[in-house]
Design a protein around this motif. Sequence first.
Motif, mmCIF file in Angstrom:
data_model
loop_
_atom_site.group_PDB
_atom_site.id
_atom_site.type_symbol
_atom_site.label_atom_id
_atom_site.label_comp_id
_atom_site.label_asym_id
_atom_site.label_seq_id
_atom_site.Cartn_x
_atom_site.Cartn_y
_atom_site.Cartn_z
ATOM 1 N N ALA A 1 0.869 -1.153 -0.092
ATOM 2 C CA ALA A 1 -0.130 -0.077 0.209
ATOM 3 C C ALA A 1 0.849 1.238 0.122
ATOM 4 C CB ALA A 1 -1.034 0.095 1.215
ATOM 5 N N LEU A 2 2.078 1.302 0.924
ATOM 6 C CA LEU A 2 2.682 2.424 0.727
ATOM 7 C C LEU A 2 3.503 2.704 -0.536
ATOM 8 C CD1 LEU A 2 4.651 4.344 2.680
ATOM 9 C CD2 LEU A 2 6.274 2.399 2.633
ATOM 10 N N ASP A 3 4.111 1.492 -1.251
ATOM 11 C CA ASP A 3 4.572 1.679 -2.572
ATOM 12 C C ASP A 3 3.652 2.291 -3.474
ATOM 13 O OD1 ASP A 3 7.000 0.977 -1.557
ATOM 14 O OD2 ASP A 3 6.735 -1.003 -2.283
ATOM 15 N N SER A 4 2.254 1.690 -3.322
ATOM 16 C CA SER A 4 1.654 1.992 -4.478
ATOM 17 C C SER A 4 0.995 3.767 -4.081
ATOM 18 C CB SER A 4 0.018 1.311 -4.060
ATOM 19 O OG SER A 4 -0.895 1.709 -4.866
ATOM 20 N N LEU A 5 0.891 4.091 -2.957
ATOM 21 C CA LEU A 5 0.647 5.631 -2.512
ATOM 22 C C LEU A 5 1.922 6.266 -3.235
ATOM 23 C CD1 LEU A 5 -1.008 7.703 -1.389
ATOM 24 C CD2 LEU A 5 0.246 7.284 1.046
ATOM 25 N N ALA A 6 3.127 5.970 -3.075
ATOM 26 C CA ALA A 6 4.325 6.388 -3.349
ATOM 27 C C ALA A 6 4.395 6.888 -4.983
ATOM 28 C CB ALA A 6 5.495 5.937 -3.110
ATOM 29 N N ARG A 7 3.742 5.823 -5.701
ATOM 30 C CA ARG A 7 3.746 5.908 -6.961
ATOM 31 C C ARG A 7 2.787 6.750 -7.364
ATOM 32 N NH1 ARG A 7 4.387 0.402 -6.501
ATOM 33 N NH2 ARG A 7 2.433 -0.279 -6.666
ATOM 34 N N TYR A 8 1.377 6.788 -6.999
ATOM 35 C CA TYR A 8 0.339 7.655 -7.054
ATOM 36 C C TYR A 8 0.710 9.073 -6.798
ATOM 37 C CZ TYR A 8 -4.192 9.950 -6.407
ATOM 38 O OH TYR A 8 -5.256 10.736 -6.413
ATOM 39 N N LYS A 9 1.605 9.386 -5.794
ATOM 40 C CA LYS A 9 1.914 10.654 -5.406
ATOM 41 C C LYS A 9 3.367 10.964 -6.151
ATOM 42 C CE LYS A 9 -0.638 11.718 -1.951
ATOM 43 N NZ LYS A 9 -1.791 13.099 -1.903
ATOM 44 N N GLY A 10 4.026 10.117 -6.831
ATOM 45 C CA GLY A 10 5.165 10.524 -7.616
ATOM 46 C C GLY A 10 6.357 10.688 -6.556
ATOM 47 N N LEU A 11 6.087 10.005 -5.406
ATOM 48 C CA LEU A 11 7.288 10.165 -4.430
ATOM 49 C C LEU A 11 8.112 9.007 -4.363
ATOM 50 C CD1 LEU A 11 5.108 11.821 -1.787
ATOM 51 C CD2 LEU A 11 7.064 12.992 -3.063
ATOM 52 N N SER A 12 9.197 8.844 -3.814
ATOM 53 C CA SER A 12 10.258 7.780 -3.532
ATOM 54 C C SER A 12 9.345 7.039 -2.217
ATOM 55 C CB SER A 12 11.628 8.087 -3.191
ATOM 56 O OG SER A 12 11.459 9.014 -1.956
ATOM 57 N N ARG A 13 9.815 5.758 -1.977
ATOM 58 C CA ARG A 13 9.288 4.930 -0.652
ATOM 59 C C ARG A 13 9.866 5.776 0.552
ATOM 60 N NH1 ARG A 13 11.203 -1.084 0.098
ATOM 61 N NH2 ARG A 13 9.561 -1.401 -1.325
ATOM 62 N N ALA A 14 11.011 6.182 0.581
ATOM 63 C CA ALA A 14 11.756 6.963 1.829
ATOM 64 C C ALA A 14 10.778 8.438 1.959
ATOM 65 C CB ALA A 14 13.053 7.114 1.592
ATOM 66 N N GLY A 15 10.590 8.919 0.676
ATOM 67 C CA GLY A 15 9.964 10.350 1.037
ATOM 68 C C GLY A 15 8.498 10.170 1.416
ATOM 69 N N THR A 16 8.088 8.939 1.043
ATOM 70 C CA THR A 16 6.662 8.798 1.292
ATOM 71 C C THR A 16 6.441 8.587 2.991
ATOM 72 O OG1 THR A 16 5.879 7.864 -0.974
ATOM 73 C CG2 THR A 16 4.538 7.552 1.141
ATOM 74 N N ILE A 17 7.524 7.716 3.336
ATOM 75 C CA ILE A 17 7.707 7.417 4.855
ATOM 76 C C ILE A 17 7.795 8.599 5.789
ATOM 77 C CG2 ILE A 17 8.691 6.245 6.536
ATOM 78 C CD1 ILE A 17 9.254 3.895 4.341
ATOM 79 N N SER A 18 8.649 9.634 5.228
ATOM 80 C CA SER A 18 9.031 10.610 5.947
ATOM 81 C C SER A 18 7.918 11.729 5.930
ATOM 82 C CB SER A 18 10.522 11.297 5.270
ATOM 83 O OG SER A 18 11.537 10.655 5.383
ATOM 84 N N LEU A 19 7.195 11.784 4.972
ATOM 85 C CA LEU A 19 5.915 12.678 4.749
ATOM 86 C C LEU A 19 4.948 11.982 5.780
ATOM 87 C CD1 LEU A 19 5.735 13.991 1.229
ATOM 88 C CD2 LEU A 19 6.224 15.225 3.155
ATOM 89 N N ALA A 20 4.837 10.685 6.029
ATOM 90 C CA ALA A 20 3.704 10.060 6.734
ATOM 91 C C ALA A 20 4.053 10.231 8.182
ATOM 92 C CB ALA A 20 3.483 8.540 6.281
ATOM 93 N N CYS A 21 5.480 10.141 8.354
ATOM 94 C CA CYS A 21 5.877 10.236 9.958
ATOM 95 C C CYS A 21 5.724 11.712 10.485
ATOM 96 C CB CYS A 21 7.405 10.146 10.264
ATOM 97 S SG CYS A 21 7.596 8.210 9.675
#
Length: 79
Positions: free
Chosen positions: A46-66
């Motif tokens: 789900a995280l990877d899917s959201l990252a692709r949807y938002k055009g972000l890296s996995r690490a960037g998505t995790i950082s923003l979520a945190c």
Amino acid sequence: MPDESPPSAADNAPIALAAAPEPAVATTRKNKVRIIVSIDPDLLAALDSLARYKGLSRAGTISLACADLIDRGRRQCHG
């Protein structure tokens, strides 16, 4: 055509965080700490899917979520 709705994350998935050993060679990015994360496979998908949807890296998505989680927690604690 890509799906227009963001993916849903798995609820109550186990997550474990641990500080990784410092790399032998200094990295070019400042103020970042490398960590090791154990995460439920469904939540990771789900995280990877959201990252692709938002055009972000996995690490960037995790950082923003945190950052968002911490911000919401602070607002709850401080009214």
